[in-house]
Motif scaffolding. Structure first.
Motif, PDB file in Angstrom:
ATOM      1  N   UNK A 259      48.671  30.436  33.776  1.00 40.36           N
ATOM      2  CA  UNK A 259      48.565  29.442  32.700  1.00 40.36           C
ATOM      3  C   UNK A 259      49.926  28.887  32.323  1.00 40.36           C
ATOM      4  N   UNK A 260      50.958  29.754  32.263  1.00 41.98           N
ATOM      5  CA  UNK A 260      52.294  29.275  31.912  1.00 41.98           C
ATOM      6  C   UNK A 260      52.834  28.301  32.944  1.00 41.98           C
ATOM      7  N   UNK A 261      52.540  28.554  34.218  1.00 43.70           N
ATOM      8  CA  UNK A 261      53.089  27.705  35.279  1.00 43.70           C
ATOM      9  C   UNK A 261      52.434  26.323  35.332  1.00 43.70           C
ATOM     10  N   UNK A 262      51.228  26.199  34.735  1.00 43.81           N
ATOM     11  CA  UNK A 262      50.559  24.881  34.770  1.00 43.81           C
ATOM     12  C   UNK A 262      51.024  23.966  33.652  1.00 43.81           C
ATOM     13  N   UNK A 263      51.813  24.511  32.699  1.00 42.49           N
ATOM     14  CA  UNK A 263      52.350  23.684  31.629  1.00 42.49           C
ATOM     15  C   UNK A 263      51.255  23.147  30.729  1.00 42.49           C
ATOM     16  N   UNK A 264      51.483  21.888  30.243  1.00 41.23           N
ATOM     17  CA  UNK A 264      50.532  21.298  29.289  1.00 41.23           C
ATOM     18  C   UNK A 264      49.325  20.682  29.978  1.00 41.23           C
ATOM     19  N   UNK A 265      49.414  20.506  31.292  1.00 37.71           N
ATOM     20  CA  UNK A 265      48.292  19.909  32.030  1.00 37.71           C
ATOM     21  C   UNK A 265      47.621  20.983  32.862  1.00 37.71           C
ATOM     22  N   UNK A 266      46.360  21.267  32.609  1.00 34.89           N
ATOM     23  CA  UNK A 266      45.659  22.290  33.406  1.00 34.89           C
ATOM     24  C   UNK A 266      45.680  21.942  34.887  1.00 34.89           C
ATOM     25  N   UNK A 267      46.006  22.944  35.703  1.00 38.50           N
ATOM     26  CA  UNK A 267      46.105  22.698  37.147  1.00 38.50           C
ATOM     27  C   UNK A 267      44.722  22.713  37.774  1.00 38.50           C
ATOM     28  N   UNK A 268      44.622  21.931  38.850  1.00 39.90           N
ATOM     29  CA  UNK A 268      43.348  21.869  39.566  1.00 39.90           C
ATOM     30  C   UNK A 268      43.263  22.947  40.628  1.00 39.90           C
ATOM     31  N   UNK A 269      44.432  23.340  41.146  1.00 48.85           N
ATOM     32  CA  UNK A 269      44.464  24.337  42.203  1.00 48.85           C
ATOM     33  C   UNK A 269      45.371  25.494  41.777  1.00 48.85           C
ATOM     34  N   UNK A 270      45.400  26.541  42.575  1.00 45.57           N
ATOM     35  CA  UNK A 270      46.259  27.696  42.289  1.00 45.57           C
ATOM     36  C   UNK A 270      47.714  27.247  42.316  1.00 45.57           C
ATOM     37  N   UNK A 271      48.435  27.561  41.247  1.00 41.94           N
ATOM     38  CA  UNK A 271      49.803  27.072  41.100  1.00 41.94           C
ATOM     39  C   UNK A 271      50.743  27.802  42.059  1.00 41.94           C
ATOM     40  N   UNK A 272      51.507  27.013  42.855  1.00 44.61           N
ATOM     41  CA  UNK A 272      52.491  27.609  43.766  1.00 44.61           C
ATOM     42  C   UNK A 272      53.618  28.264  43.000  1.00 44.61           C
ATOM     43  N   UNK A 273      53.995  27.646  41.865  1.00 44.99           N
ATOM     44  CA  UNK A 273      55.118  28.180  41.089  1.00 44.99           C
ATOM     45  C   UNK A 273      54.819  29.587  40.560  1.00 44.99           C
ATOM     46  N   UNK A 274      53.561  29.858  40.180  1.00 48.55           N
ATOM     47  CA  UNK A 274      53.201  31.193  39.696  1.00 48.55           C
ATOM     48  C   UNK A 274      53.398  32.221  40.800  1.00 48.55           C
ATOM     49  N   UNK A 275      52.973  31.892  42.002  1.00 49.30           N
ATOM     50  CA  UNK A 275      53.153  32.790  43.149  1.00 49.30           C
ATOM     51  C   UNK A 275      54.627  33.056  43.408  1.00 49.30           C
ATOM     52  N   UNK A 276      55.459  31.977  43.350  1.00 46.88           N
ATOM     53  CA  UNK A 276      56.883  32.140  43.646  1.00 46.88           C
ATOM     54  C   UNK A 276      57.591  32.968  42.577  1.00 46.88           C
ATOM     55  N   UNK A 277      57.228  32.800  41.312  1.00 41.79           N
ATOM     56  CA  UNK A 277      57.859  33.574  40.232  1.00 41.79           C
ATOM     57  C   UNK A 277      57.631  35.064  40.463  1.00 41.79           C
ATOM     58  N   UNK A 278      56.389  35.423  40.756  1.00 38.49           N
ATOM     59  CA  UNK A 278      56.067  36.840  40.933  1.00 38.49           C
ATOM     60  C   UNK A 278      56.710  37.396  42.191  1.00 38.49           C
ATOM     61  N   UNK A 279      56.648  36.675  43.291  1.00 45.33           N
ATOM     62  CA  UNK A 279      57.156  37.201  44.551  1.00 45.33           C
ATOM     63  C   UNK A 279      58.675  37.352  44.506  1.00 45.33           C
ATOM     64  N   UNK A 280      59.369  36.456  43.765  1.00 45.63           N
ATOM     65  CA  UNK A 280      60.827  36.595  43.632  1.00 45.63           C
ATOM     66  C   UNK A 280      61.179  37.858  42.839  1.00 45.63           C
ATOM     67  N   UNK A 281      60.410  38.127  41.800  1.00 49.59           N
ATOM     68  CA  UNK A 281      60.655  39.348  41.027  1.00 49.59           C
ATOM     69  C   UNK A 281      60.496  40.592  41.896  1.00 49.59           C
ATOM     70  N   UNK A 282      59.509  40.585  42.759  1.00 41.90           N
ATOM     71  CA  UNK A 282      59.246  41.750  43.606  1.00 41.90           C
ATOM     72  C   UNK A 282      60.273  41.888  44.727  1.00 41.90           C
ATOM     73  N   UNK A 283      60.764  40.759  45.251  1.00 36.21           N
ATOM     74  CA  UNK A 283      61.788  40.810  46.308  1.00 36.21           C
ATOM     75  C   UNK A 283      63.053  41.485  45.772  1.00 36.21           C
ATOM     76  N   UNK A 284      63.360  41.276  44.491  1.00 37.17           N
ATOM     77  CA  UNK A 284      64.539  41.882  43.882  1.00 37.17           C
ATOM     78  C   UNK A 284      64.476  43.409  43.942  1.00 37.17           C
ATOM     79  N   UNK A 285      63.266  43.965  43.961  1.00 38.93           N
ATOM     80  CA  UNK A 285      63.100  45.418  44.020  1.00 38.93           C
ATOM     81  C   UNK A 285      63.585  46.016  45.349  1.00 38.93           C
ATOM     82  N   UNK A 286      63.746  45.193  46.374  1.00 35.74           N
ATOM     83  CA  UNK A 286      64.197  45.686  47.679  1.00 35.74           C
ATOM     84  C   UNK A 286      65.714  45.900  47.720  1.00 35.74           C
ATOM     85  N   UNK A 287      66.418  45.396  46.696  1.00 32.57           N
ATOM     86  CA  UNK A 287      67.879  45.515  46.699  1.00 32.57           C
ATOM     87  C   UNK A 287      68.326  46.961  46.537  1.00 32.57           C
ATOM     88  N   UNK A 288      67.692  47.705  45.643  1.00 30.31           N
ATOM     89  CA  UNK A 288      68.121  49.081  45.371  1.00 30.31           C
ATOM     90  C   UNK A 288      68.004  49.979  46.605  1.00 30.31           C
TER      91      UNK A 288
END
Length: 533
Positions: free
Chosen positions: A297-326
């Protein structure tokens, strides 16, 4: 000699009958004495006097036991002949450490002070307390003789006259007295030397061989201090670096059949510890479905998205990639530890025993060099993780794209049923007659808004006064079917892409460590040692 002993005793213990376990070592060279080592121990004192400690009996007992427990010691158990032999402290202590009496000689003093008509014949014959080495009676100077400073020579003459003139001892006079005791002890010493000499020779030969072998390892002496020292240092540096490279390559001369060593341990770190550590990272371990719903919902902003938001996927996957650094940085640290292990093994070789200061310098230079090399290695590993975070390549051939993910999720949520397929007209499934409500047109369940069950803060009747949203809006309630579908799609995409990143990390991090740390050490360590040493 007496004055020498008294002076030394007073230096160590004072003038008031003190005691000390520190021995006085006195060597006497004379044509009138036999080769013998005599340890004169103090007699057992029961009651302390003067400056003596309260536990003097215990201290003297421990001092005596420290000497007589040694298996090579011959014990002279001195006992006064005019007392009961069974009450002898000397014989009791000797019996404690030498129960068979194999190395104990009984010495009977004050034979001349025995009651008239009594003698020590039964004791000498071994009929009272038998000793394998027997007893020797002696007559020493009395206190009055010492005060009048009677000479030892005169005392020995008096002793000989006593034994030769006494009716009980005159037939055995040659086996009595201090001179006989000295000769007997000398013979015992010579006999003991003959028995133990082969073992002593064998021990000396073994130690000699060991020391000669060590001397050969240490090399020739340095005669020309300036020139030869430089050549020796250069030779040791070359030998060390060759051994270091061979250990990494598995070509060491002393390869173990019992455990992994050298480069094999680094390989184990890469392919077992690090690989399993990366595989164990689960991208969805700390992410709840409600978190994904909120990001959607946050990634779709003020306009409801019609499809699954790519930005939501990228936000989560970037957070998880950071876990590989340790785990990647831990892999660098473990590789460094293995290199230090190799260095320590090389520094324990005989070459460095000869030059302990050079060994310390080697250790300092090599450890500093390796520590400095870990800094760019860590930076490269961190940059690799940052690269994966920076650009999410959804065009990767192994990535499950959005359409395929939707199809997989639909199939999971709505498995195909047997029976005739619904009629399709103009790309839409025919729903039959009748009008559809606004919720149905928006493909939403009845009595729900676009946000579905995201916030169930209590529904108001139609026409009620609208209230502003609360300051904090958090996900609550169960997911709607649409939310469930979108969440599952995001999770599938995250899992797919994260697997790609993990494969890349497992492959590239060891390569980075080999380039920046291991190969760097192999190629530049000798240059560093030459520069510093």
């Amino acid at each position: 000699i007496r004055d020498e002993i008294v002076n030394d005793t007073e230096k160590k213990t004072g003038r008031n009958l003190g005691i000390s376990p520190v021995p006085i070592n006195l060597r006497i060279f004379s044509p009138n004495v036999l080769t013998l080592t005599l340890v004169d121990l103090p007699g057992l004192t029961k009651v302390p006097v003067g400056d003596q400690p309260k536990d003097i009996e215990r201290q003297i007992r421990e001092m005596i036991m420290a000497y007589i427990t040694k298996p090579n010691a011959i014990i002279l158990a001195v006992t006064a002949a005019n007392t009961d032999l069974a009450n002898s402290d000397g014989l009791k202590l000797a019996r404690d450490v030498d129960p068979d009496g194999a190395r104990t000689i009984g010495v009977l003093t004050k034979v001349d002070l025995m009651d008239k008509g009594t003698d020590v014949i039964d004791i000498l014959a071994g009929r009272v307390i038998p000793l394998r080495l027997g007893y020797v009676p002696v007559v020493n100077r009395g206190q009055k003789d010492i005060e009048t400073k009677r000479t030892i020579t005169s005392a020995l003459d008096n002793e000989r006259s006593f034994f030769e003139g006494h009716h009980s001892y005159q037939s055995k006079a040659q086996y009595c007295g201090t001179p006989f005791l000295a000769r007997k002890l000398n013979l015992l010493l010579m006999h003991h030397i003959k028995i133990t000499l082969p073992e002593i020779k064998a021990n000396i030969a073994a130690k000699l061989a060991k020391n000669r072998a060590e001397l050969e390892h240490l090399g020739d002496p340095l005669t020309d201090a300036a020139g030869q020292a430089a050549n020796t240092t250069l030779s040791i540096i070359t030998e060390f670096c060759t051994g270091f490279c061979k250990a990494l390559e598995g070509q060491s001369a002393d390869l173990s059949t019992l455990e992994l060593s050298g480069g094999a341990r680094i390989s184990f770190v890469f392919h077992e510890i690090f690989t399993n550590g990366i595989k164990a990272v689960d991208p969805l371990e700390h992410i709840k479905d409600s978190d994904i719903r909120t990001i959607l919902y946050n990634s779709s902003g003020s306009s409801p998205s019609l499809f699954v938001a790519t930005s939501a996927f990228e936000v989560i996957v970037r957070q998880q990639i950071k876990r590989l650094e340790d785990p990647s940085l831990k892999c660098v640290a473990m590789t460094y530890d293995e290199l230090v292990r190799i260095v320590n093994q090389l520094l324990n070789k005989p070459t460095f025993k000869r030059f302990p200061q050079l060994r310390d310098q080697f250790n300092t230079v090599v450890i500093t060099f390796l520590k400095n090399a870990t800094l760019p290695t860590n930076q490269l590993v961190q940059d690799m993780v940052a690269m994966e975070q920076c650009y999410v390549n959804t065009g990767h051939p192994d990535f499950v794209n959005g359409n395929r993910a939707m199809a997989i999720v639909n199939e999971r949520m709505h498995p195909p049923k047997s029976g005739p397929a619904p009629a399709v007209a103009n790309g839409r499934a025919s729903v039959g007659a009748g009008e559809r409500s606004l919720d149905e047109e928006m493909n939403l369940p009845k009595d729900t808004g676009f946000f579905g069950s995201f916030w169930q803060g209590g529904k108001k009747k139609r026409g009620a006064v609208m209230e502003p949203p609360p300051p904090v809006l958090k996900a609550s309630g169960t997911l709607s079917e649409r939310e469930q579908q979108e969440t599952e799609v995001i999770k599938l995409l995250i899992q797919s892409y994260f697997n790609i990143v993990k494969r890349t990390t497992i492959d590239m991090v060891p390569k980075s460590i080999m380039l920046k740390l291991v190969m760097h050490a192999k190629e530049n360590l000798q240059r560093e040692l030459l520069k510093e040493l």
